[in-house]
Enzyme design. Sequence first.
Site, PDB file in Angstrom:
ATOM      1  N   GLU A  61     -13.894   9.655  -2.283  1.00 37.61           N
ATOM      2  CA  GLU A  61     -13.320   8.844  -2.902  1.00 37.61           C
ATOM      3  C   GLU A  61     -14.701   8.130  -4.080  1.00 37.61           C
ATOM      4  O   GLU A  61     -14.188   8.114  -5.297  1.00 37.61           O
ATOM      5  CB  GLU A  61     -12.992   7.412  -2.320  1.00 37.61           C
ATOM      6  CG  GLU A  61     -11.810   7.632  -1.220  1.00 37.61           C
ATOM      7  CD  GLU A  61     -12.497   8.154   0.055  1.00 37.61           C
ATOM      8  OE1 GLU A  61     -13.085   8.663   0.151  1.00 37.61           O
ATOM      9  OE2 GLU A  61     -11.784   7.172   1.035  1.00 37.61           O
ATOM     10  N   CYS A  92     -15.973   2.808   0.952  1.00 37.27           N
ATOM     11  CA  CYS A  92     -15.027   3.438  -0.302  1.00 37.27           C
ATOM     12  C   CYS A  92     -13.635   2.430  -0.807  1.00 37.27           C
ATOM     13  O   CYS A  92     -13.648   2.129  -2.220  1.00 37.27           O
ATOM     14  CB  CYS A  92     -14.138   4.760   0.088  1.00 37.27           C
ATOM     15  SG  CYS A  92     -15.399   5.945   0.413  1.00 37.27           S
TER      16      CYS A  92
END
Length: 166
Positions: A61, A92
């Site tokens: 991510e 993330c």
Amino acid sequence: MSKAVNSEDDIRWMEHALALAERAADAGEVPVGAVIVLDDQVIGEGWNQPISGHDPTAHAEIMALRDAAERVQNYRLVGATLYVTIEPCTMCAGAIVHSRIGRVVFGATEPKAGAVISNGQLFEQSWLNHWPEYTGGVLADQCSARISAFFKQRRAEKKALKRASS
């Protein structure tokens, strides 16, 4: 806010994220892939690289967010959707909030470290200044199977090394 949508677009982009996860697997990384889409166009891609990059923050991510921010020349990715093969962790999820991603679509849940629905429900916290929409479970079986196969293979390799050294 959770949306239980499994649209053709969600499936198509999750398949793209799964293909990116293969890049991670080929590099000996946990096979997680992420793609960021805006107006039906890829603006960022990433796959796990913490081992090869010697960087604990190099999750799929984060790599996709960095790529997208560079491409659009803005750290705010308003209106974009992030597709990732596994539920984002706390780090993330925090980066997703700060980037102003509009929607997150993930495949498999992550019971140990997932921070969207499994633990902490970060996107639901009232103290945040941005709350991405999210959808979980898109191609969950394929995403989960890919990660399980990776760890099964890794365990088998460790056993083989142990036998060889005995």
